[in-house]
Design a protein around this motif. Structure first.
Motif, PDB file in Angstrom:
ATOM      1  N   ARG A   1     -13.974  14.470  -2.535  1.00 35.58           N
ATOM      2  CA  ARG A   1     -15.379  14.878  -2.655  1.00 35.58           C
ATOM      3  C   ARG A   1     -15.789  14.790  -4.115  1.00 35.58           C
ATOM      4  O   ARG A   1     -15.005  15.082  -5.018  1.00 35.58           O
TER       5      ARG A   1
ATOM      6  N   GLN B   1     -21.309  17.353   2.236  1.00 37.83           N
ATOM      7  CA  GLN B   1     -21.611  16.518   3.397  1.00 37.83           C
ATOM      8  C   GLN B   1     -21.151  15.078   3.220  1.00 37.83           C
ATOM      9  O   GLN B   1     -21.083  14.325   4.198  1.00 37.83           O
ATOM     10  N   HIS B   2     -20.833  14.665   1.987  1.00 38.58           N
ATOM     11  CA  HIS B   2     -20.388  13.302   1.732  1.00 38.58           C
ATOM     12  C   HIS B   2     -18.871  13.191   1.542  1.00 38.58           C
ATOM     13  O   HIS B   2     -18.377  12.135   1.155  1.00 38.58           O
TER      14      HIS B   2
ATOM     15  N   GLY C   1     -21.656  16.257  -3.080  1.00 37.07           N
ATOM     16  CA  GLY C   1     -21.966  17.223  -2.037  1.00 37.07           C
ATOM     17  C   GLY C   1     -20.897  17.261  -0.960  1.00 37.07           C
ATOM     18  O   GLY C   1     -20.159  16.294  -0.740  1.00 37.07           O
TER      19      GLY C   1
ATOM     20  N   GLU D   1     -18.532  23.114 -10.752  1.00 39.20           N
ATOM     21  CA  GLU D   1     -18.769  23.130  -9.307  1.00 39.20           C
ATOM     22  C   GLU D   1     -17.458  23.091  -8.538  1.00 39.20           C
ATOM     23  O   GLU D   1     -17.320  23.720  -7.490  1.00 39.20           O
TER      24      GLU D   1
END
Length: 225
Positions: free
Chosen positions: A70, A109-110, A107, A77
């Motif tokens: 990711r 979701q990716h 993100g 982060e």
């Protein structure tokens, strides 16, 4: 020369006697048996967040033990994602950027499977159960097939033609396909259609006002006629 050496030796012995602590009673000090104190290993300190991550801080790639990758906006982060669930199974480790070649954007979701370099020769893949079988789809999204595990996927992408042609996808695309079979057209998943209903104004319960002027005019005209 010997006299000088003897003098230095005597002075050194005197300094040594002065540094040796003597008890108050004047008797020589006795050394008691020393205790062995076990030193317990200390816990590893938690990784503290950097004080500031500026807007120009570089993006980083994170990797899990399962092989998922990711992209993160910065190292802050990545550490914050680990801090939300300290005891969770998915822990992100800072990894080289090449592992995120197949990750499109930043993100959760990716997140996608990490990029893996091709070995020198095909790997001997272990046997797997039916639950470990995966569905792969060609890069043009036209055909799909079932593979035993990600080890077979690596061999297909590295030693088959065309190279790097298969991507893991939803198992529903390979419905009714068998392991070892030829590629077939991928099954289309049902699309979720959203029904948009217009919002109508609420119905009024009060009667509309009557037009008294029109009623009076109509009665006057009828009387004259």
């Amino acid at each position: 020369m010997q006299l000088t050496t003897l003098t230095v030796s005597v002075l050194g012995l005197g300094l040594l006697l002065l540094q040796t602590p003597m008890p108050a009673s004047g008797t020589p000090a006795t050394t008691s048996s020393s205790r062995v104190i076990p030193i317990l290993p200390t816990s590893r300190p938690l990784c503290l967040l950097p004080p500031i991550c500026a807007a120009r801080s570089p993006r980083v790639c994170g990797r899990t033990s399962e092989g998922m990758c990711r992209r993160f906006g910065n190292i802050c982060e990545l550490l914050e994602a680990n801090g939300r669930d300290p005891l969770g199974s998915r822990r992100w480790t800072h990894t080289p950027r090449k592992d995120c070649r197949r990750v499109r954007e930043v993100g959760a979701q990716h997140a996608y499977w990490c990029y893996q370099d091709c070995p020198n020769r095909p790997r001997a893949c272990p046997r797997s159960t039916a639950d470990q079988e995966i569905c792969v789809r060609s890069r043009n999204h036209q055909v799909c097939k079932v593979l035993a595990n990600r080890c077979q996927l690596l061999n297909n992408n590295c030693f088959s033609s065309p190279r790097d042609n298969w991507r893991q996808t939803d198992k529903r695309h390979c419905a009714q396909m068998q392991l070892g079979g030829k590629p077939h057209a991928c099954r289309q998943l049902p699309s979720i259609e959203a029904t948009i209903r217009p919002v109508l104004p609420p119905l009024s319960t009060t009667e509309p006002p009557k037009d008294h002027e029109s009623t009076t005019t109509l009665r006057t005209t009828t009387g004259r006629s």
